[in-house]
Design an enzyme around this catalytic site. Structure first.
Site, PDB file in Angstrom:
ATOM      1  N   ASN A 186       0.880  -1.155   0.091  1.00 27.69           N
ATOM      2  CA  ASN A 186      -0.026  -0.039   0.141  1.00 27.69           C
ATOM      3  C   ASN A 186       0.822   1.260  -0.101  1.00 27.69           C
ATOM      4  O   ASN A 186       1.910   1.181   0.750  1.00 27.69           O
ATOM      5  CB  ASN A 186      -0.907   0.083   1.317  1.00 27.69           C
ATOM      6  CG  ASN A 186      -1.900  -1.137   1.219  1.00 27.69           C
ATOM      7  OD1 ASN A 186      -2.516  -1.572   0.035  1.00 27.69           O
ATOM      8  ND2 ASN A 186      -2.153  -1.764   2.358  1.00 27.69           N
ATOM      9  N   GLY A 228      -4.245   3.201   1.087  1.00 35.29           N
ATOM     10  CA  GLY A 228      -4.672   2.860   2.377  1.00 35.29           C
ATOM     11  C   GLY A 228      -3.518   2.298   3.229  1.00 35.29           C
ATOM     12  O   GLY A 228      -3.710   1.517   4.280  1.00 35.29           O
ATOM     13  N   HIS A 231       6.268   3.124   6.950  1.00 35.67           N
ATOM     14  CA  HIS A 231       7.331   2.595   6.706  1.00 35.67           C
ATOM     15  C   HIS A 231       7.143   1.322   5.717  1.00 35.67           C
ATOM     16  O   HIS A 231       6.376   0.748   5.910  1.00 35.67           O
ATOM     17  CB  HIS A 231       8.035   1.872   7.953  1.00 35.67           C
ATOM     18  CG  HIS A 231       9.369   1.056   8.129  1.00 35.67           C
ATOM     19  ND1 HIS A 231      10.358   1.452   8.952  1.00 35.67           N
ATOM     20  CD2 HIS A 231       9.948   0.204   7.248  1.00 35.67           C
ATOM     21  CE1 HIS A 231      11.343   0.814   8.813  1.00 35.67           C
ATOM     22  NE2 HIS A 231      11.153  -0.189   7.559  1.00 35.67           N
ATOM     23  N   HIS A 257       6.557  -1.443   3.564  1.00 33.61           N
ATOM     24  CA  HIS A 257       6.376  -2.991   3.887  1.00 33.61           C
ATOM     25  C   HIS A 257       5.446  -3.622   2.768  1.00 33.61           C
ATOM     26  O   HIS A 257       4.655  -3.189   2.132  1.00 33.61           O
ATOM     27  CB  HIS A 257       5.498  -3.112   5.289  1.00 33.61           C
ATOM     28  CG  HIS A 257       4.133  -2.165   5.556  1.00 33.61           C
ATOM     29  ND1 HIS A 257       4.147  -0.851   5.668  1.00 33.61           N
ATOM     30  CD2 HIS A 257       3.004  -2.492   5.135  1.00 33.61           C
ATOM     31  CE1 HIS A 257       2.993  -0.474   5.468  1.00 33.61           C
ATOM     32  NE2 HIS A 257       2.194  -1.607   5.537  1.00 33.61           N
ATOM     33  N   HIS A 266       3.008  -6.992   2.283  1.00 40.09           N
ATOM     34  CA  HIS A 266       2.224  -7.766   2.751  1.00 40.09           C
ATOM     35  C   HIS A 266       2.315  -9.189   2.105  1.00 40.09           C
ATOM     36  O   HIS A 266       2.123  -9.182   0.848  1.00 40.09           O
ATOM     37  CB  HIS A 266       0.696  -7.364   2.845  1.00 40.09           C
ATOM     38  CG  HIS A 266       0.365  -6.105   3.647  1.00 40.09           C
ATOM     39  ND1 HIS A 266      -0.339  -6.105   4.775  1.00 40.09           N
ATOM     40  CD2 HIS A 266       0.676  -4.915   3.295  1.00 40.09           C
ATOM     41  CE1 HIS A 266      -0.628  -5.102   4.929  1.00 40.09           C
ATOM     42  NE2 HIS A 266      -0.071  -4.048   4.335  1.00 40.09           N
TER      43      HIS A 266
HETATM   44  P1  DGP Z   1      -0.775  -0.813   5.729  1.00 40.59           P
HETATM   45  O1  DGP Z   1      -2.120  -0.592   5.723  1.00 40.59           O
HETATM   46  O2  DGP Z   1      -0.534  -1.372   4.413  1.00 40.59           O
HETATM   47  O3  DGP Z   1       0.081   0.298   6.221  1.00 40.59           O
HETATM   48  O4  DGP Z   1      -0.604  -2.044   6.961  1.00 40.59           O
HETATM   49  C1  DGP Z   1      -0.063  -1.796   8.098  1.00 40.59           C
HETATM   50  C2  DGP Z   1      -0.077  -3.199   8.655  1.00 40.59           C
HETATM   51  O5  DGP Z   1       0.658  -3.327   9.881  1.00 40.59           O
HETATM   52  C3  DGP Z   1      -1.471  -3.565   9.167  1.00 40.59           C
HETATM   53  O6  DGP Z   1      -2.038  -4.724   8.664  1.00 40.59           O
HETATM   54  C4  DGP Z   1      -1.407  -3.827  10.650  1.00 40.59           C
HETATM   55  C5  DGP Z   1       0.047  -4.013  11.018  1.00 40.59           C
HETATM   56  N1  DGP Z   1       0.689  -3.428  12.254  1.00 40.59           N
HETATM   57  C6  DGP Z   1       0.616  -2.307  12.544  1.00 40.59           C
HETATM   58  N2  DGP Z   1       1.029  -2.215  13.877  1.00 40.59           N
HETATM   59  C7  DGP Z   1       1.636  -3.339  14.074  1.00 40.59           C
HETATM   60  C8  DGP Z   1       2.400  -3.755  15.014  1.00 40.59           C
HETATM   61  O7  DGP Z   1       2.731  -2.994  16.260  1.00 40.59           O
HETATM   62  N3  DGP Z   1       2.823  -5.217  15.249  1.00 40.59           N
HETATM   63  C9  DGP Z   1       2.300  -5.902  14.180  1.00 40.59           C
HETATM   64  N4  DGP Z   1       3.044  -7.094  13.975  1.00 40.59           N
HETATM   65  N5  DGP Z   1       1.838  -5.553  12.985  1.00 40.59           N
HETATM   66  C10 DGP Z   1       1.369  -4.131  12.923  1.00 40.59           C
END
Ligand code: DGP
Length: 115
Positions: free
Chosen positions: A87, A93, A98, A100, A102
């Protein structure tokens, strides 16, 4: 980056369920999984999003995809299939600023890539 949740996970200040780690890349289970397998693969270097990538990051991004390949096999979703989602920004969304990737799998996903 100080206020970044994922940088805190990298530093071990916030616990995570790690599935892969090397000097440049970390992968851990998403805290809010949308499928039986939901893993986030991140560069340790802080990049806000895809928009921060430069020519010098091309090897890093290639390495991330090789690790995605390895994790998919370890998680037994290589034969059934999975989705890699990145994303970017408000309309994309992106909640965590940072970069990432998925990895989502372990069930039949919908055919729509947006709603
Ligand atoms: P996005 O919407 O692409 O920015 O997804 C961020 C994802 O990060 C979301 O699916 C939930 C995950 N996430 C947020 N905070 C944490 C955390 O503290 N630990 C873990 N394991 N995942 C997290």
């Amino acid at each position: 980056m100080e206020d970044c949740i994922f940088c805190k996970i990298i530093k071990g200040e916030i616990p995570s369920n790690k599935v892969y780690e090397d000097e440049e890349i970390l992968a851990f289970r998403d805290i809010n999984p949308v499928a039986p397998v939901h893993i986030l693969v991140i560069p340790k270097k802080h990049l806000n999003s895809v928009l921060d990538l430069n020519k010098e990051d091309e090897i890093l991004v290639g390495k991330i995809y090789t690790i995605i390949n390895k994790i998919a096999k370890e998680e037994n979703i290589d034969k059934t299939g999975f989705r890699v989602v990145v994303n970017c920004g408000e309309d994309g969304g992106q909640e965590v600023k940072h970069l990432h990737f998925h990895i989502i799998g372990g069930k039949k996903l919908g055919t729509k890539i947006c709603e």
